[in-house]
Design a protein around this motif. Structure first.
Motif, PDB file in Angstrom:
ATOM      1  N   UNK A 126      -1.457   4.124   9.139  1.00 35.77           N
ATOM      2  CA  UNK A 126      -2.092   2.860   8.749  1.00 35.77           C
ATOM      3  C   UNK A 126      -1.111   1.869   8.143  1.00 35.77           C
ATOM      4  N   UNK A 127       0.125   2.314   7.923  1.00 38.86           N
ATOM      5  CA  UNK A 127       1.136   1.426   7.372  1.00 38.86           C
ATOM      6  C   UNK A 127       1.407   1.608   5.898  1.00 38.86           C
ATOM      7  N   UNK A 128       0.687   2.513   5.248  1.00 32.07           N
ATOM      8  CA  UNK A 128       0.936   2.777   3.831  1.00 32.07           C
ATOM      9  C   UNK A 128       2.249   3.536   3.675  1.00 32.07           C
ATOM     10  N   UNK A 180      -4.612  -8.020  -4.430  1.00 33.48           N
ATOM     11  CA  UNK A 180      -5.110  -8.760  -3.275  1.00 33.48           C
ATOM     12  C   UNK A 180      -4.822  -8.064  -1.946  1.00 33.48           C
ATOM     13  N   UNK A 181      -4.561  -6.755  -2.006  1.00 32.64           N
ATOM     14  CA  UNK A 181      -4.372  -5.963  -0.784  1.00 32.64           C
ATOM     15  C   UNK A 181      -5.588  -5.064  -0.568  1.00 32.64           C
ATOM     16  N   UNK A 182      -5.988  -4.884   0.688  1.00 31.62           N
ATOM     17  CA  UNK A 182      -7.100  -3.995   0.986  1.00 31.62           C
ATOM     18  C   UNK A 182      -6.663  -2.540   0.841  1.00 31.62           C
ATOM     19  N   UNK A 183      -7.572  -1.718   0.347  1.00 33.94           N
ATOM     20  CA  UNK A 183      -7.255  -0.306   0.140  1.00 33.94           C
ATOM     21  C   UNK A 183      -7.168   0.458   1.465  1.00 33.94           C
ATOM     22  N   UNK A 184      -8.127   0.270   2.346  1.00 33.71           N
ATOM     23  CA  UNK A 184      -8.172   0.895   3.669  1.00 33.71           C
ATOM     24  C   UNK A 184      -8.004   2.413   3.602  1.00 33.71           C
ATOM     25  N   UNK A 185      -8.916   3.107   2.928  1.00 33.53           N
ATOM     26  CA  UNK A 185      -8.799   4.565   2.811  1.00 33.53           C
ATOM     27  C   UNK A 185      -9.043   5.272   4.135  1.00 33.53           C
ATOM     28  N   UNK A 186      -8.273   6.320   4.375  1.00 36.18           N
ATOM     29  CA  UNK A 186      -8.392   7.132   5.588  1.00 36.18           C
ATOM     30  C   UNK A 186      -8.409   8.611   5.212  1.00 36.18           C
ATOM     31  N   UNK A 187      -9.225   8.957   4.225  1.00 32.47           N
ATOM     32  CA  UNK A 187      -9.266  10.338   3.763  1.00 32.47           C
ATOM     33  C   UNK A 187     -10.030  11.215   4.743  1.00 32.47           C
ATOM     34  N   UNK A 241       0.858  -1.181   0.000  1.00 32.01           N
ATOM     35  CA  UNK A 241       0.000   0.000   0.000  1.00 32.01           C
ATOM     36  C   UNK A 241       0.894   1.231   0.000  1.00 32.01           C
ATOM     37  N   UNK A 242       0.494   2.250  -0.732  1.00 30.58           N
ATOM     38  CA  UNK A 242       1.301   3.464  -0.805  1.00 30.58           C
ATOM     39  C   UNK A 242       0.392   4.654  -1.058  1.00 30.58           C
ATOM     40  N   UNK A 243       0.891   5.854  -0.716  1.00 28.77           N
ATOM     41  CA  UNK A 243       0.087   7.054  -0.941  1.00 28.77           C
ATOM     42  C   UNK A 243       0.978   8.216  -1.329  1.00 28.77           C
TER      43      UNK A 243
END
Length: 212
Positions: free
Chosen positions: A165-167, A147-154, A128-130
């Motif tokens: 979150x680890x991104x 196969x990785x969850x997006x897990x948005x935290x906008x 995951x990256x941002x």
């Protein structure tokens, strides 16, 4: 790696309220649509992008963005930005479980396909990256590999929340067009300086954009 981009867009009548000092209430929906149109056009022209999904319930935006080649997904959760993004990613993964997915803001009118490709190529190195926005507080792109969850935290301070979150944060230079989202008149001035797409150029012509 060919990415599917998920772009969220709220109803145009409620979009870009912080541009009140730059555009009248009746003008802001047209600006928001123009930003999204230029974002979608540039994204679809990017060599790293397979397709673009726009999550929205706005009928006009749905028609106009579908005409450009975007796939429209209704915002059925009706639970805000992060819920819309998670829903869009889930729709993509139902069809292609192993697809890499990235979210992209709908207000990147200066977006350059080559710069977006650089960001996505860098994101492919991480689960995951941002990418932080130009103000270094928010986020303009969040990517999740196969196969990785997006897990948005906008939302407020999303840069810090995505990092927590680890991104992985992408510290790239030369990708200003991917960082420059537009919330305020000064943001619009900065985007115009970079060079916006034809939709934003047409709608913003004649606007008196204040300096801070």
């Amino acid at each position: 790696m060919q990415w599917t981009l998920v772009i969220p867009l709220k109803p145009l009548t409620r979009a870009k309220s912080r541009l009140a000092d730059t555009a009248a209430h009746g003008v802001r929906p047209g600006l928001a649509l123009a930003f999204a149109q230029d974002t979608v056009v540039a994204a679809l022209a990017c060599t790293a992008v397979a397709d673009v999904v726009v999550v929205t319930d706005d009928e006009l935006a749905s028609r106009e963005l579908a005409a450009l080649g975007a796939r429209i997904v209704a915002d059925t959760p009706q639970g805000g930005l992060n819920a819309a993004l998670a829903h869009g990613a889930a729709v993509v993964r139902e069809m292609r479980p192993a697809a890499p997915v990235a979210t992209l803001n709908a207000d990147l009118p200066a977006l350059r396909p080559a710069e977006l490709a650089l960001v996505l190529d860098a994101a492919a190195e991480f689960p995951r990256a941002f990418l932080a926005d130009a103000a270094a507080l928010g986020t303009t792109l969040l990517a999740a590999g196969p196969e990785r969850e997006l897990r948005p935290e906008f939302g407020v301070d999303s840069r810090a929340r995505h990092r927590a979150s680890g991104a992985a944060e992408l510290g790239l230079a030369g990708v200003d067009s991917v960082r420059q989202d537009v919330d305020t008149g000064e943001d619009l001035r900065a985007a115009l300086a970079l060079g916006v797409g034809r939709y934003t150029a047409a709608v913003s012509a004649g606007l008196l954009i204040p300096r801070s």
